[in-house]
Design a protein around this motif. Sequence first.
Motif, PDB file in Angstrom:
ATOM      1  N   LEU A   1       1.120  -1.551  -0.358  1.00  0.00           N
ATOM      2  CA  LEU A   1      -0.075   0.140  -0.259  1.00  0.00           C
ATOM      3  C   LEU A   1       0.411   1.806  -0.239  1.00  0.00           C
ATOM      4  O   LEU A   1       0.751   2.188  -0.592  1.00  0.00           O
ATOM      5  CB  LEU A   1      -0.753   0.205   1.365  1.00  0.00           C
ATOM      6  CG  LEU A   1      -1.796  -1.324   0.383  1.00  0.00           C
ATOM      7  CD1 LEU A   1      -3.239  -1.490   2.512  1.00  0.00           C
ATOM      8  CD2 LEU A   1      -2.842  -0.781   0.035  1.00  0.00           C
ATOM      9  N   LYS A   2       1.610   1.319   0.770  1.00  0.00           N
ATOM     10  CA  LYS A   2       2.585   2.066   0.689  1.00  0.00           C
ATOM     11  C   LYS A   2       3.606   2.778  -0.624  1.00  0.00           C
ATOM     12  O   LYS A   2       4.105   3.595  -1.568  1.00  0.00           O
ATOM     13  CB  LYS A   2       3.740   1.734   1.962  1.00  0.00           C
ATOM     14  CG  LYS A   2       4.534   3.145   2.478  1.00  0.00           C
ATOM     15  CD  LYS A   2       5.145   2.903   3.732  1.00  0.00           C
ATOM     16  CE  LYS A   2       7.090   4.339   3.953  1.00  0.00           C
ATOM     17  NZ  LYS A   2       7.659   3.861   4.800  1.00  0.00           N
ATOM     18  N   ILE A   3       3.856   1.481  -1.267  1.00  0.00           N
ATOM     19  CA  ILE A   3       4.673   1.786  -2.209  1.00  0.00           C
ATOM     20  C   ILE A   3       4.054   1.939  -3.428  1.00  0.00           C
ATOM     21  O   ILE A   3       5.255   3.281  -4.397  1.00  0.00           O
ATOM     22  CB  ILE A   3       5.335   0.182  -2.700  1.00  0.00           C
ATOM     23  CG1 ILE A   3       6.463  -0.576  -1.359  1.00  0.00           C
ATOM     24  CG2 ILE A   3       6.379   0.104  -3.955  1.00  0.00           C
ATOM     25  CD1 ILE A   3       6.574  -1.674  -1.875  1.00  0.00           C
ATOM     26  N   CYS A   4       2.562   1.568  -2.880  1.00  0.00           N
ATOM     27  CA  CYS A   4       2.117   2.486  -4.733  1.00  0.00           C
ATOM     28  C   CYS A   4       0.942   3.648  -4.278  1.00  0.00           C
ATOM     29  O   CYS A   4       0.367   3.449  -5.279  1.00  0.00           O
ATOM     30  CB  CYS A   4       1.117   1.104  -4.743  1.00  0.00           C
ATOM     31  SG  CYS A   4       1.554  -0.400  -5.490  1.00  0.00           S
ATOM     32  N   GLU A   5       1.083   3.906  -2.918  1.00  0.00           N
ATOM     33  CA  GLU A   5       0.552   5.200  -2.137  1.00  0.00           C
ATOM     34  C   GLU A   5      -0.910   5.173  -2.800  1.00  0.00           C
ATOM     35  O   GLU A   5      -1.604   5.794  -2.903  1.00  0.00           O
ATOM     36  CB  GLU A   5       0.987   6.660  -3.941  1.00  0.00           C
ATOM     37  CG  GLU A   5       2.721   6.879  -3.548  1.00  0.00           C
ATOM     38  CD  GLU A   5       3.399   7.802  -4.464  1.00  0.00           C
ATOM     39  OE1 GLU A   5       2.875   7.315  -5.574  1.00  0.00           O
ATOM     40  OE2 GLU A   5       3.673   8.794  -3.983  1.00  0.00           O
ATOM     41  N   ILE A   6      -0.855   3.779  -2.266  1.00  0.00           N
ATOM     42  CA  ILE A   6      -2.581   3.785  -1.734  1.00  0.00           C
ATOM     43  C   ILE A   6      -3.303   4.561  -0.559  1.00  0.00           C
ATOM     44  O   ILE A   6      -2.333   3.336   0.540  1.00  0.00           O
ATOM     45  CB  ILE A   6      -2.730   2.400  -2.128  1.00  0.00           C
ATOM     46  CG1 ILE A   6      -3.204   1.886  -4.168  1.00  0.00           C
ATOM     47  CG2 ILE A   6      -5.067   2.133  -2.094  1.00  0.00           C
ATOM     48  CD1 ILE A   6      -2.544   0.481  -3.317  1.00  0.00           C
TER      49      ILE A   6
ATOM     50  N   ILE B   1       6.393   0.390 -11.360  1.00  0.00           N
ATOM     51  CA  ILE B   1       5.801   0.202 -10.742  1.00  0.00           C
ATOM     52  C   ILE B   1       4.785   1.624 -11.158  1.00  0.00           C
ATOM     53  O   ILE B   1       5.583   2.633 -10.710  1.00  0.00           O
ATOM     54  CB  ILE B   1       5.296   0.277  -9.601  1.00  0.00           C
ATOM     55  CG1 ILE B   1       5.935  -1.218  -9.341  1.00  0.00           C
ATOM     56  CG2 ILE B   1       4.156   0.214  -8.683  1.00  0.00           C
ATOM     57  CD1 ILE B   1       5.620  -1.882  -7.643  1.00  0.00           C
ATOM     58  N   LYS B   2       3.808   2.089 -11.660  1.00  0.00           N
ATOM     59  CA  LYS B   2       3.240   3.197 -11.805  1.00  0.00           C
ATOM     60  C   LYS B   2       1.960   3.059 -10.420  1.00  0.00           C
ATOM     61  O   LYS B   2       1.025   2.477 -10.324  1.00  0.00           O
ATOM     62  CB  LYS B   2       2.020   3.541 -12.895  1.00  0.00           C
ATOM     63  CG  LYS B   2       1.564   4.818 -13.215  1.00  0.00           C
ATOM     64  CD  LYS B   2       0.451   4.709 -14.326  1.00  0.00           C
ATOM     65  CE  LYS B   2      -0.655   4.121 -14.172  1.00  0.00           C
ATOM     66  NZ  LYS B   2      -1.455   4.496 -15.520  1.00  0.00           N
ATOM     67  N   THR B   3       1.878   4.189  -9.721  1.00  0.00           N
ATOM     68  CA  THR B   3       1.555   4.453  -7.978  1.00  0.00           C
ATOM     69  C   THR B   3       0.461   5.074  -8.329  1.00  0.00           C
ATOM     70  O   THR B   3      -0.196   5.379  -9.835  1.00  0.00           O
ATOM     71  CB  THR B   3       2.140   5.179  -7.430  1.00  0.00           C
ATOM     72  OG1 THR B   3       1.853   6.235  -7.526  1.00  0.00           O
ATOM     73  CG2 THR B   3       3.497   4.784  -6.974  1.00  0.00           C
ATOM     74  N   ALA B   4      -0.929   4.673  -7.479  1.00  0.00           N
ATOM     75  CA  ALA B   4      -2.020   5.246  -7.693  1.00  0.00           C
ATOM     76  C   ALA B   4      -1.449   7.163  -7.870  1.00  0.00           C
ATOM     77  O   ALA B   4      -3.154   8.112  -8.440  1.00  0.00           O
ATOM     78  CB  ALA B   4      -2.798   5.392  -5.742  1.00  0.00           C
ATOM     79  N   LEU B   5      -0.772   7.571  -7.589  1.00  0.00           N
ATOM     80  CA  LEU B   5      -0.728   9.323  -7.428  1.00  0.00           C
ATOM     81  C   LEU B   5       0.402   9.142  -8.822  1.00  0.00           C
ATOM     82  O   LEU B   5       0.720  10.587  -9.211  1.00  0.00           O
ATOM     83  CB  LEU B   5      -0.066   9.698  -6.579  1.00  0.00           C
ATOM     84  CG  LEU B   5      -0.772   9.517  -5.129  1.00  0.00           C
ATOM     85  CD1 LEU B   5       0.216  10.283  -4.184  1.00  0.00           C
ATOM     86  CD2 LEU B   5      -1.831  10.516  -5.062  1.00  0.00           C
TER      87      LEU B   5
END
Length: 696
Positions: free
Chosen positions: A486-491, A534-538
Amino acid sequence: MKPTPNKNTTQDFSAADSSFQSRLKWIAKIQAEIVNNIPGFLVVMLDSDKKVCFMNTFACEMLGVDQDAILSQNWFNEFIPPLEIKIYEQKFEDFLAGKTFDSVMEYFLVAKDGTKFIVRWNLELLKDEQGKIVGLYCIGKDVTEKRIMQMELKHRIAMEQLITEISTTFLNIDLDQLDEKIQDLLANIGVFTNTNRSYLFLFQPSNEQFSLSHEWISKGFSSIQPDLNTISIKDFNRFYNLLTEGEIINIPTTKKISQKAINERLILQRLKINSFLCAPLIQNDKMYGFIGLDSQIENNMWELHDIQLLKTIANILVKVFHEKELLFEKEKLEKMFEKAFYSNQNLMIITSRKDYKFVSVNQSFLNAIGLPKEEVIGHSLQEFGVPWSQDQMKIISNQLDEKGRISYLILPFITGAGERRIGLYSMEAFSSNDSEYVLTSVIDVTDQKRIENELELYKRLIDTSDLGFVMYDLQGNIKYLNPAILKICEIHTPRDLFKGNIHEYYSDEYKRLVTKEIIPLVMQEGQWMGEITIKTALNHFVPSIQNIFLLSSNDKNSTIVANIVQDIREQKEVEQILVKKEKRFRTLAERIPLPIAISDTNGNHLYLNPAFQKLFGYSLEEIPNTEAWMNLAYPNEEYRQSIYDYWIDIKAGKQKYQPKNITCKDGTIKKIIFREFPLADNELVSICEIFEDISE
C-alpha cells in the motif's frame, strides 16, 4: 716509501759513529723530517731489539705517548694486548731471522688510555750495507671503524638469514610440529645472541599467570623450570604492565632494577639472572605471552640487533598463535555447523557460488528427492526442477552480493520420482578456503496442512515486512496485499476496504509484458524474478524488483499468483548520487596537480591520478599493489624495511608524517611526504607533498 739521503746528510753520516745503530738513528732523523706530519698514517721504525727508534706525530697522538719519551721503548710491551705479545714478538723475530715475512699485517693496538685500535700495516725490512736485517719499517692506517662496520654488516646479514629461515619454518607450519619448531627456534636465537638461556612463557588469562612452555639452556647452565614454572601477574605486575603496552623489557643488570619492580628483581636474582631481555607476544591488546633471554654477565648491554631479533621473533610467534587460535575456533564452528547441517529436518544444501552445483546435502534433502548422494553431488539446482533463468540467476547473485542472503523465496523442486513440490528457500552466501559457496535451506511447504500452518506464520512475517506482498488471480484481481505494498503504490484506502486490479499499477508497456510474457512463463515454470517499474495511484513511477510465483495450482480456475515487491528507489537514487560523486571526484583527481593514489585496505592500488604518474613515472600496471610500489620506490632493502616500520608507527600514532626518499622510474630521487586518509569503506587515499628533489 723509504727516504734517500742527499749529499750533505751522507757527509754528516760519514763523520759519525760507523755502527749501524747510529746509522739507523740517522735514518730515523731523515724519516722524521719527511713523514713526521703525514696526516692519517702511523709511521714507526723498530730496531732489532724491538725498540722504537722513530714514531711520527700522528702515531704518538693516537696512542697517547710523548714522541721523545717513546724512543728506545719496547714496541710490543707498550702497545700490543698482553695475550698477544708473544705471538707478535715471535713473528718479529722470524722476520729478522729471514724465516718468514708478511708485507701486510693487521692487528690490535692498545693506547695508553686503554682504547683499542685495529691497524693495517704495510711493512718493509731494514737492512745494513751487508744486507743483514736489522729492523722493521712500518706504515699503518687505522681501520677500526671500517672493520666494525664490516662485522656489523656480517652480523646483520646473518641475523636476516636467521629471521628468513625462521619465517619460512613457521609459514604454514603443521601444528603437530609446533612444539619441536619452537624448541629449535629458541636454540637458534640463544646461540646467535650468545646467551645462557632462552625461553617462552605463555599467558593463561583464567589463572592470571604466565606458564613456561619451552626453554633452551646453554651448556653448563641449569634450567629455571624447577624454580619458575609459572609467574603470577601479581608477582610480575610491573613487567606485565610494560608488556601489555608492547614494550621491550631491557635489563642490563638486575641489581639496578628500581624499587617499583622489587618483586621482579627478587625473582630474577633468585635465579642468578644478572641481565634480562624479553619481548611481548601481543596483538590487538590480546596477550599471548613473552619470549626472553637472560645472561649471568653483569652490565650486559644488549645489542640493538639482539633487541630487533627478539622483537621480530615475537611478532612471528604472535601470528602463529593467532592462526592456531583461529584454526581451533574454525574447527569448533565447523563441527557445530556440521552437526546442525546434517541433523536438520529442513532440506539443507551447499552449492558452489560459481555454478550453483551441489557440494553437500543433508539426509532430509536426500529423503525428499528420493536419490542417493552420489547422484546429487556435482549436479545443479536447475537439474532438480528449480526454474532459474540467466536473468534470475543474475538477480539472485546481485542480491547475495549486496545483502549476503535471500529469504522467503518460494520455488518448486522435482523429486527423483518426478514429483513436483513447493519449497520455501532461504539462501546465504559464505566463503571457505578461498572459495565461495551458498548455503540454502528449503522448507517443503507442499502438504496442505503444512501450508496452512506456514501461511499463518508467513502472514505475520509479511504484514510486518518492508517488502511489498500481493496475491491476485490470473485476471489480476487483487485478493490480498500487505501494508508495505500500500505504501509503495501510494494507496490510501484502508486495506480491508481496498478492491482493485494489479494491472492498474503498471504502465501500458509493462502491462503487456506482465500479461503476455511473464504470467505465461510463471504458469509454465512456476516463478519469475526481475525488475519492473510500478505506476502508483498518484501516477508516480517506482522502480522495483518483483518475485512472481504460483501459490496454488490445483486447477486453472483456482490459481493464485503471489508477488513479492522490493522498492528500489532509494537504491537507484544512491546509485545516481554515487555516479555523480565519482564523476566529480575523478574530474578533480584528473585535473588537480597534486599526486593522488587510491588503494584498498589490502594494499591493492585502485587509481593513480595523472599528477602521480607524471611525478614518479610509474603506471598502475607497474605498481598494482603496495608490495610492487615498495620494491620500486625503495630499491634498497634496508631502507625499504625502515619505511615499513615507519608506516607501522604512523598507523599506531607513534610518529608524525615525515619526508622520505622516493626513487622514481627515471632514477631520480625525490623527498616526499605521503599522507594517508580513509576515503570510504575499505578504501584509502594517499596524497603526496613534494618536499625536495634531491636527485642532484
